[in-house]
Design a protein around this motif. Structure first.
Motif, PDB file in Angstrom:
ATOM      1  N   ASP A  24      50.417  10.428  41.248  1.00 10.55           N
ATOM      2  CA  ASP A  24      48.958  10.005  41.354  1.00 10.55           C
ATOM      3  C   ASP A  24      48.751   9.069  42.224  1.00 10.55           C
ATOM      4  O   ASP A  24      48.947   7.973  41.826  1.00 10.55           O
ATOM      5  CB  ASP A  24      48.369  10.195  40.037  1.00 10.55           C
ATOM      6  CG  ASP A  24      46.445   9.193  40.226  1.00 10.55           C
ATOM      7  OD1 ASP A  24      45.860   9.013  41.033  1.00 10.55           O
ATOM      8  OD2 ASP A  24      46.572   9.331  38.862  1.00 10.55           O
ATOM      9  N   TRP A  35      38.284   4.475  41.275  1.00  5.60           N
ATOM     10  CA  TRP A  35      39.311   5.577  41.374  1.00  5.60           C
ATOM     11  C   TRP A  35      40.410   4.641  40.508  1.00  5.60           C
ATOM     12  O   TRP A  35      41.208   5.544  39.507  1.00  5.60           O
ATOM     13  CB  TRP A  35      39.695   6.306  42.464  1.00  5.60           C
ATOM     14  CG  TRP A  35      39.106   7.537  42.553  1.00  5.60           C
ATOM     15  CD1 TRP A  35      37.732   7.117  44.269  1.00  5.60           C
ATOM     16  CD2 TRP A  35      38.117   8.321  41.844  1.00  5.60           C
ATOM     17  NE1 TRP A  35      36.627   8.234  43.777  1.00  5.60           N
ATOM     18  CE2 TRP A  35      37.180   9.041  42.474  1.00  5.60           C
ATOM     19  CE3 TRP A  35      38.527   8.953  40.463  1.00  5.60           C
ATOM     20  CZ2 TRP A  35      36.484   9.940  41.275  1.00  5.60           C
ATOM     21  CZ3 TRP A  35      38.293  10.122  40.158  1.00  5.60           C
ATOM     22  CH2 TRP A  35      36.971  10.504  40.952  1.00  5.60           C
ATOM     23  N   ALA A  39      42.083   5.256  36.926  1.00  8.66           N
ATOM     24  CA  ALA A  39      43.456   6.201  36.526  1.00  8.66           C
ATOM     25  C   ALA A  39      43.931   5.628  36.059  1.00  8.66           C
ATOM     26  O   ALA A  39      45.155   6.358  35.232  1.00  8.66           O
ATOM     27  CB  ALA A  39      44.320   6.279  38.162  1.00  8.66           C
ATOM     28  N   SER A  42      42.873   6.578  32.393  1.00 11.35           N
ATOM     29  CA  SER A  42      43.623   7.775  31.718  1.00 11.35           C
ATOM     30  C   SER A  42      44.494   7.518  31.791  1.00 11.35           C
ATOM     31  O   SER A  42      45.520   8.615  30.677  1.00 11.35           O
ATOM     32  CB  SER A  42      43.103   8.923  33.385  1.00 11.35           C
ATOM     33  OG  SER A  42      44.324   8.543  34.262  1.00 11.35           O
ATOM     34  N   THR A  82      43.610  11.546  40.106  1.00 13.27           N
ATOM     35  CA  THR A  82      42.571  11.744  39.215  1.00 13.27           C
ATOM     36  C   THR A  82      41.731  11.674  39.531  1.00 13.27           C
ATOM     37  O   THR A  82      41.484  11.631  41.512  1.00 13.27           O
ATOM     38  CB  THR A  82      42.527   9.706  39.959  1.00 13.27           C
ATOM     39  OG1 THR A  82      43.344   8.727  39.104  1.00 13.27           O
ATOM     40  CG2 THR A  82      40.814   9.145  38.773  1.00 13.27           C
ATOM     41  N   TRP A  87      42.600  16.921  35.551  1.00 15.33           N
ATOM     42  CA  TRP A  87      42.583  15.950  35.006  1.00 15.33           C
ATOM     43  C   TRP A  87      41.048  15.270  34.434  1.00 15.33           C
ATOM     44  O   TRP A  87      41.718  14.758  33.418  1.00 15.33           O
ATOM     45  CB  TRP A  87      43.026  14.751  36.078  1.00 15.33           C
ATOM     46  CG  TRP A  87      42.607  13.864  35.788  1.00 15.33           C
ATOM     47  CD1 TRP A  87      43.527  12.893  36.243  1.00 15.33           C
ATOM     48  CD2 TRP A  87      41.241  12.184  35.918  1.00 15.33           C
ATOM     49  NE1 TRP A  87      43.282  11.598  35.240  1.00 15.33           N
ATOM     50  CE2 TRP A  87      41.671  11.347  35.247  1.00 15.33           C
ATOM     51  CE3 TRP A  87      39.650  12.786  36.137  1.00 15.33           C
ATOM     52  CZ2 TRP A  87      40.256  10.899  35.458  1.00 15.33           C
ATOM     53  CZ3 TRP A  87      38.887  11.784  35.871  1.00 15.33           C
ATOM     54  CH2 TRP A  87      39.315  10.359  35.878  1.00 15.33           C
ATOM     55  N   CYS A  91      40.736  15.095  30.211  1.00 16.20           N
ATOM     56  CA  CYS A  91      40.277  14.140  30.502  1.00 16.20           C
ATOM     57  C   CYS A  91      39.197  13.858  28.867  1.00 16.20           C
ATOM     58  O   CYS A  91      38.414  13.223  27.874  1.00 16.20           O
ATOM     59  CB  CYS A  91      39.687  12.981  31.133  1.00 16.20           C
ATOM     60  SG  CYS A  91      40.416  12.160  31.785  1.00 16.20           S
TER      61      CYS A  91
END
Length: 113
Positions: A24, A35, A39, A42, A82, A87, A91
């Motif tokens: 990532d 983002w 990231a 997450s 991400t 992904w 999530c």
């Protein structure tokens, strides 16, 4: 010894974090700030999910099916960049699992008793 083993289990997430940086680029501060923030948020969720998988406890003990689901969610978030479909699935699954464990499951168990 018991405390040492628990600390060892919880530190196993450190072996997965380098893979997250490799897969990532947003974790390496490349891309838009939104983002990058997603990231990092997450990764915090994946670390939590991995700890639940290894320890088997949130606010009460969780079963093996829930533990394996937390493992799958953590791996999906860690190994997918991400914004990738895996992904997003990780999530979404994390939010669903946390809602199940914290909100829905205690009511279902108390109603069955």
């Amino acid at each position: 010894m018991k405390t040492g083993w628990i600390a060892f289990k919880l530190s196993l997430v450190l072996f997965l974090i380098p893979f997250a940086f490799a897969f990532d680029p947003a974790l390496l501060w490349t891309g838009s700030p939104a983002w990058i923030a997603l990231a990092f948020a997450s990764m915090m969720a994946a670390t939590f999910a991995w700890a639940v998988f290894l320890e088997g406890y949130v606010t009460a003990p969780v079963g093996w099916v829930e533990r394996l689901a937390f493992c799958a969610v953590a791996l999906a978030i860690i190994f997918a960049p991400t914004g990738h479909a895996w992904w997003w699935a990780g999530c979404t699954g994390f939010i669903g699992l946390v809602a199940w464990v914290l909100l829905l499951r205690p009511r279902a168990l108390s109603a069955a008793s």
